[in-house]
Design a protein around this motif. Structure first.
Motif, PDB file in Angstrom:
ATOM      1  N   PHE A 323      39.075  -4.021 -40.369  1.00  0.00           N
ATOM      2  CA  PHE A 323      38.558  -5.387 -40.214  1.00  0.00           C
ATOM      3  C   PHE A 323      38.752  -6.233 -41.467  1.00  0.00           C
ATOM      4  N   PHE A 324      38.479  -5.686 -42.638  1.00  0.00           N
ATOM      5  CA  PHE A 324      38.427  -6.481 -43.863  1.00  0.00           C
ATOM      6  C   PHE A 324      39.720  -6.501 -44.682  1.00  0.00           C
ATOM      7  N   LYS A 325      40.690  -5.666 -44.374  1.00  0.00           N
ATOM      8  CA  LYS A 325      41.872  -5.593 -45.226  1.00  0.00           C
ATOM      9  C   LYS A 325      42.602  -6.937 -45.266  1.00  0.00           C
ATOM     10  N   ASN A 326      43.268  -7.186 -46.390  1.00  0.00           N
ATOM     11  CA  ASN A 326      43.902  -8.490 -46.614  1.00  0.00           C
ATOM     12  C   ASN A 326      44.973  -8.803 -45.583  1.00  0.00           C
ATOM     13  N   ASP A 327      45.918  -7.884 -45.402  1.00  0.00           N
ATOM     14  CA  ASP A 327      47.034  -8.126 -44.499  1.00  0.00           C
ATOM     15  C   ASP A 327      46.786  -7.441 -43.168  1.00  0.00           C
TER      16      ASP A 327
END
Length: 552
Positions: A323-327
């Motif tokens: 959910f939170f990862k940049n890419d």
């Protein structure tokens, strides 16, 4: 309502102005208030006889019968423009104890006198829902706070009251434990859905879930109605002090008194150095009902069954979560945007409901009302800002989550309070390269400037060195300097024994002078014959009293 009868200590200040009509207003510290023609320049001249008042802290001088004359100046002109920024000091959490009376009144009086000699503008006093309306709904006990306001008035200090609707401390074994009112806890025991809940079913009773804001779940009243009744009773009880002694009222809006969700497991003192992602607090039945209705309204009922998947564990690297990862993180997908908008909008709606009530209740009282935002900076340099998202701030690298909140505060005439003014990126990034307290604070301050808000800064850490005080000065100038001077003040958190230690006190008093450009003091001491009260002996007395109480 229960309230202590007025004090009869030997203190007789007179408020004098130059208007022709005369009005007498009673105050707990026996003030005569005369109103004449403008300009409204008011002064307090008071005489404290420490040998006659047993609660005033004992004799300050062995000579002259312990009689010390003070000249304490208050300028209550609402249009007065002063150079520099006033400093307030937050009193200890347990200034009023569980039985509703002042804790250590002698040490408190000496401490307030010392603060007055240092030139502070006033004190911040937290007023706990769990103490005032403790046993029964609509039965309020203001006695301890009435006494505390009287003490502050005697010392020529203004008061900022914080109406705290949350619990404080980690549990009954905590010496500073202040739970929600007992009758509220009874209702929670009957219906646990009144509390926030995360995806693991863990309940948080620090603050009532905003999902039931307007439902009559508290013995026929909604939480918003209960908060409003408390504010209204406070206003009516202390009406004669509002705008004169009590110059500000901060309205609690969530855990820690801040407008946010209780998304973190860390105790509050450790939050500034946290690296937690946090947990979405949307799993009580009232929040789920709202989420489900919102999802159905846009034709996506499957989005309304709960919070996002793939949010990882509390201490996980956000780049290792779906959910939170940049890419490619799902926070940036249509579903993620829907959920985060709903979640943050619910928090904004909660804030607006309280702002609306507070503005109506305190309208015409000349007090400045304010609210506090959390400074959640430990994932600020990532794209998704996960810890801000779980707290309810939809702020990412391409979306400003604080401007809508600042606009709401501006709409209702609120000031904004935020902490961490002493924190520096260089120190934070040694332990957490994703954190940026300075970057976060600059964004918050810019939102406040755009909305023309008055600002109240705070420190997060309690023991500040010279570098920390310098950082506070730097960040305060970032907000207040410029062509358009914006009102700024600072709440020092908080008064304790260490503040009165010689080195800390020297730093603190120097900071107060620097904040006021070295030329404005809220208290001035005049000599009486050969007697002159100085700061140092007062500090020695305060330190001794703290020591004696600690070992009694």
């Amino acid at each position: 309502m229960v309230i202590l009868s007025q004090s009869t200590a030997s203190f007789s200040p007179s408020f004098v102005s130059t208007r022709t009509d005369s009005t007498r207003v009673p105050f707990p510290c026996h003030v005569t208030f005369r109103i004449r023609s403008p300009p409204r320049r008011l002064a307090v001249y008071s005489r404290l006889n420490s040998s006659r008042s047993p609660d005033a802290g004992g004799s300050l001088s062995p000579d002259n019968g312990g009689d010390v004359a003070y000249e304490l100046h208050h300028d209550f002109s609402p249009q007065r423009r002063r150079r520099g920024s006033p400093v307030f000091v937050t009193l200890p959490v347990n200034s009023v104890g569980r039985e509703g009376r002042i804790t250590r009144p002698k040490a408190m009086m000496f401490s307030l006198k010392a603060l007055a000699t240092a030139g502070v503008e006033g004190v911040v006093i937290e007023i706990w829902w769990g103490l005032v309306e403790k046993n029964k709904p609509r039965v309020y006990d203001w006695r301890g706070y009435d006494e505390l306001f009287t003490m502050a008035c005697k010392c020529g200090l203004k008061v900022r009251a914080v109406l705290a609707f949350h619990q404080h401390g980690s549990g009954p074994d905590d010496p500073n434990w202040i739970p929600l009112p007992l009758w509220v806890l009874d209702e929670i025991q009957k219906d646990l859905e009144l509390t926030y809940c995360d995806r693991f079913g863990r309940r948080n009773i620090e603050y009532i879930s905003l999902g039931c804001d307007i439902l009559p779940v508290l013995r026929g009243r909604s939480p918003i109605q209960a908060y409003a009744d408390f504010m209204r009773n406070f206003r009516d009880t202390f009406r004669t002090l509002l705008g004169v002694i009590i110059t500000g009222v901060q309205i609690g809006m969530g855990p820690g008194g801040e407008l946010r969700y209780p998304s973190f497991s860390s105790p509050e003192p450790n939050l500034a150095w946290s690296q937690e992602l946090g947990e979405f607090q949307c799993y009580d039945k009232y929040m789920l009902a709202s989420l489900n209705a919102s999802a159905r309204n846009i034709g996506q009922p499957e989005w309304g069954n709960g919070g996002p998947f793939g949010t990882g564990t509390l201490m996980q690297n956000p780049e290792h979560t779906d959910f939170f990862k940049n890419d490619g993180g799902s926070w940036d997908t249509p579903y993620g945007k829907f959920f985060l908008e709903w979640y943050s909008d619910m928090l904004l709606l909660h804030g607006e409901r309280i702002c609306r009530e507070a503005e109506t209740i305190f309208r015409g009282t000349e007090v400045k009302i304010s609210a506090k935002l959390a400074v959640i900076h430990w994932h600020y340099v990532t794209q998704s800002h996960p810890s801000e998202l779980t707290a309810g701030y939809y702020n990412t690298f391409n979306r400003d989550g604080y401007l809508p909140i600042a606009r709401m505060f501006s709409k209702y005439g609120f000031s904004m309070c935020c902490s961490c003014f002493e924190m520096q990126d260089t120190a934070m990034q040694k332990v957490n390269p994703d954190g940026s307290p300075e970057g976060f604070l600059r964004q918050l301050l810019l939102a406040a400037r755009l909305c023309d808000l008055s600002l109240e800064g705070q420190n997060f850490s309690s023991n500040l060195d010279d570098g920390a005080f310098t950082q506070v000065l730097k960040m305060s100038k970032f907000y207040s300097d410029g062509i358009e001077k914006r009102p700024f003040s600072f709440n020092f958190v908080r008064m304790d024994k260490s503040l009165f230690e010689s080195r800390n006190w020297d730093r603190f008093t120097r900071f107060v002078r620097q904040m006021s450009n070295g030329n404005i003091f809220r208290a001035r001491l005049n000599s009486v014959g050969d007697i002159r009260l100085k700061t140092t002996p007062v500090i020695a007395e305060v330190g001794l009293l703290y020591h004696l109480y600690q070992h009694s």
